[in-house]
Design a protein around this motif. Structure first.
Motif, PDB file in Angstrom:
ATOM      1  N   ALA A 608       0.827  -1.201   0.000  1.00  0.00           N
ATOM      2  CA  ALA A 608       0.000   0.000   0.000  1.00  0.00           C
ATOM      3  C   ALA A 608       0.864   1.255   0.000  1.00  0.00           C
ATOM      4  CB  ALA A 608      -0.933  -0.015   1.210  1.00  0.00           C
ATOM      5  N   GLU A 612       0.481   4.128  -2.885  1.00  0.00           N
ATOM      6  CA  GLU A 612      -0.296   5.293  -2.458  1.00  0.00           C
ATOM      7  C   GLU A 612       0.146   6.606  -3.103  1.00  0.00           C
ATOM      8  OE1 GLU A 612      -2.458   6.993   1.543  1.00  0.00           O
ATOM      9  OE2 GLU A 612      -0.764   5.608   1.729  1.00  0.00           O
ATOM     10  N   MET A 628      -9.594   7.981  -3.092  1.00  0.00           N
ATOM     11  CA  MET A 628      -8.557   7.545  -2.161  1.00  0.00           C
ATOM     12  C   MET A 628      -9.180   7.056  -0.856  1.00  0.00           C
ATOM     13  SD  MET A 628      -5.557   7.636  -3.492  1.00  0.00           S
ATOM     14  CE  MET A 628      -4.565   7.478  -1.994  1.00  0.00           C
ATOM     15  N   TRP A 631     -10.388   3.573  -1.402  1.00  0.00           N
ATOM     16  CA  TRP A 631      -9.232   2.674  -1.482  1.00  0.00           C
ATOM     17  C   TRP A 631      -8.688   2.359  -0.085  1.00  0.00           C
ATOM     18  CZ3 TRP A 631      -3.970   3.660  -0.262  1.00  0.00           C
ATOM     19  CH2 TRP A 631      -3.086   2.632  -0.643  1.00  0.00           C
ATOM     20  N   ARG A 632      -8.542   3.374   0.740  1.00  0.00           N
ATOM     21  CA  ARG A 632      -8.025   3.157   2.093  1.00  0.00           C
ATOM     22  C   ARG A 632      -8.982   2.278   2.906  1.00  0.00           C
ATOM     23  NH1 ARG A 632      -6.695   8.937   1.542  1.00  0.00           N
ATOM     24  NH2 ARG A 632      -4.435   9.092   1.166  1.00  0.00           N
TER      25      ARG A 632
END
Length: 660
Positions: A608, A612, A628, A631-632
């Motif tokens: 990750a 990122e 984002m 995604w996190r």
């Protein structure tokens, strides 16, 4: 022994399949490419370094944004800009100390002047005179580049020299197209500048039908698309090409990426033409647009040599150091995932195009430097979620003897346009297996799913068919019956493969994404070439969707919806006390070691952290993952699953197999 390699960096719901699709309006390549027009971006202002003694230069009261920002190398026109309200009445352009002349003021804060650099050119300087009597200046110094030298991907504004010879004419293109007899003739260095603000027409081409389901429908970019400069060169004797054409890619004035970069260059028609384009719905979809189930139809669903196209491949390490630069073939890779907006590709090294191998240290620590085929993968269905799973999960298994695919996350450019995050991967095929095990590729047999032939001769599927027939007709609790099976398949490989799939909770398995292989010339051999069946682990994108409490073992043992050929081997083998004991012991060992929560989370966190920094640009280009934040959230869901999964599986071992 095969080795696997985790990436340097280390989902909860499977994708819905569409019920039906109806045809969108016809897209034409010429219409999209008409968007490609010279537009002008901004570049830095720098004060003039030289000044006559005693000269007083009064700066304008407000910044004017004076720029030198574009060069039309074919028409030999230099362009720049200034703020519309700056009151500019005259612009002068100098090459070094020589006045080139007064630029034409084109309106809307633009200026232009005819200019062709020479081999002695080093710098340009522009002076803007204002109606207030003040002036502003900006200067541009050029770097020197040579097409024939292995230059870095990253460069400042540059003058590029192309190869020439007395008996040939050098022609070039800057749009990715193959130079032809009517392409521009090279007579002087090409001025390469940052392309910020210019159009990115390929990025506006729809890559799946307009009526695709909303959660995987193509959407236009929301951020400006980063543009590189692609220079293709071909020398001609009259109208006949001499030698093989080549290409070079440069990112002028761009920040370095934190990942390697792969640049693919091809005639745009090869990807986007309605008839021959491999990346669009195209004619195949137009002719059969609806009345089907699954992922739909399209040019991108076709395979085989007829759907292979020529491409120039360049691979650069993170610092921009060139590693590969050669011509090759390209095809779409994948089945269902090919219907998603961003598509995976296969690269083929062939004598038809150039070198027969990709020869380079692509994967750190990898035992091989020669590759016949490579994959440029988009993470399959996981491209909408974490873009991590397959690389990370295969990397966790690097200490086993399972066949695994080396993986490196990479940024891809297509004809100079940013094409998003991908993974450069090994591809499972006869070349992979022969290279890793020192075997003759012509002796490799690969079957898939329920025993369908992938690689080999029609009769090569018979040994597996006979094996399934044997386990159906014989009680494997009888030692000699179990021994018969052990002689024909690598039981330890089979166990490690199943333990991994069950830990991952892969919902796109076991009735899909199954491959296994053997060496037909393996009688009397030892190791992986001994002729026994072994399994290939791949496409783990649908893993960790259902969370830590998913009883994948119970599903494999009892779910009647799974086709019998996909489960009969494991269900029959578990009748053998020897196999069952080995299976449970190996499963427990993996849960305590391979899949120890802290180890899995460390792999995941590393992956990750690697992705990122580059994800915001990728999301701006493809809109998947959707943000984002999402995604996190999905990465955190993977962490939470990894922390609780081993305990849940220990409970399932006891529940399903009576494991103490």
């Amino acid at each position: 022994m095969n080795e696997s390699f985790s990436p340097e960096v280390p989902g909860r719901r499977a994708l819905a399949r569409p019920r039906s699709l109806t045809p969108p309006g016809r897209w034409t390549l010429s219409g999209a490419l008409a968007l490609l027009m010279l537009s002008l971006g901004a570049c830095r202002d720098t004060p003039r370094e030289e000044q006559e003694p005693g000269e007083q230069v009064e700066e304008a009261p407000h910044p004017v944004g004076l720029t030198i920002d574009a060069m039309d190398n074919e028409q030999h026109v230099l362009r720049g800009g200034f703020r519309v309200d700056a009151g500019v009445v005259r612009v002068e352009v100098y090459e070094g100390s020589m006045l080139l002349g007064e630029a034409v003021l084109e309106g809307e804060g633009r200026w232009s002047i005819p200019w062709q650099p020479s081999h002695a050119s080093e710098a340009l300087e522009v002076i803007a005179y204002h109606d207030t009597g003040t002036e502003n200046r900006t200067r541009l110094d050029f770097q020197r580049l040579s097409f024939t030298s292995p230059e870095s991907l990253y460069a400042s504004e540059a003058l590029l020299t192309l190869p020439t010879s007395p008996d040939t004419t050098t022609r070039y293109t800057l749009d990715g197209s193959t130079p032809g007899p009517s392409s521009p003739v090279y007579t002087a260095p090409l001025a390469l500048m940052n392309r910020s603000g210019q159009p990115a027409p390929l990025s506006l081409i729809r890559t799946n039908p307009e009526v695709s389901p909303e959660d995987w429908r193509w959407k236009p970019p929301t951020l400006p698309v980063t543009l590189g400069t692609v220079v293709r060169v071909q020398r001609f004797a009259g109208e006949t090409p001499v030698e093989t054409g080549q290409a070079r890619t440069y990112l002028i004035g761009q920040r370095p990426y934190t990942l390697p970069v792969l640049s693919l260059v091809t005639d745009a028609e090869n990807f986007f033409d309605a008839v021959r384009g491999i990346y669009v719905p195209g004619r195949v979809y137009e002719e059969t647009p609806g009345g089907f189930e699954g992922w739909g139809t399209g040019n991108y669903m076709q395979d085989g040599k007829d759907w292979e196209r020529p491409v120039h491949v360049e691979w650069f390490e993170e610092a921009g150091t060139p590693v590969i630069a050669q011509n090759a073939g390209v095809r779409i890779h994948g089945s269902g995932s090919a219907a998603l907006p961003q598509k995976s590709l296969r690269l083929y090294a062939k004598e038809d195009y150039g070198p027969e191998l990709f020869h380079a240290d692509i994967f750190p620590g990898h035992p091989l430097r020669d590759f016949k085929r490579l994959m440029v993968r988009t993470s399959g269905q996981d491209q909408q979620y974490t873009k991590l799973k397959d690389c990370v999960f295969q990397g966790l298994l690097r200490d086993t003897t399972l066949a695994l695919q080396a993986c490196r996350p990479t940024v891809v450019f297509l004809n100079g346009e940013y094409w998003g995050l991908h993974e450069l991967r090994e591809r499972y095929d006869e070349y992979y297996l022969a290279s890793h095990h020192g075997l003759n590729r012509k002796d490799i047999v690969i079957l898939e799913n329920a025993g369908d032939l992938d690689t080999g001769e029609p009769e090569d599927s018979l040994p597996y068919t006979e094996l399934l027939t044997y386990v159906r007709e014989h009680d494997l609790s009888v030692p000699e019956h179990y021994a018969h099976v052990v002689e024909r398949m690598d039981v330890e490989d089979f166990i490690d493969y199943h333990v991994a799939q069950l830990y991952f909770g892969n919902e796109d398995w076991p009735d899909n994404n199954v491959k296994f292989w053997r060496n037909r010339a393996g009688n009397g051999a030892t190791g992986a070439g001994d002729g026994r069946w072994r399994w290939l682990l791949y496409d783990l994108d649908a893993s960790f969707f259902a969370g830590p409490e998913f009883n994948s073992l119970g599903r494999l043992l009892h779910d009647e919806r799974l086709g019998e050929p996909f489960v009969v081997l494991l269900r029959s083998l578990l009748k053998s006390p020897d196999f069952k004991g080995l299976f449970i012991a190996r499963f427990r060992w993996h849960l305590e070691n391979t899949f120890a929560p802290e180890r899995v989370v460390a792999f995941l966190d590393a992956a990750a952290a690697r992705l990122e920094p580059e994800l915001p640009e990728h999301i701006g280009r493809w809109r998947y993952p959707t943000s984002m934040e999402r995604w996190r959230e999905d990465v955190q869901f993977m962490r939470d699953t990894a922390l609780r999964r081993p305990d849940a599986l220990r409970g399932f071992l006891e529940q399903e197999l009576g494991a103490p």
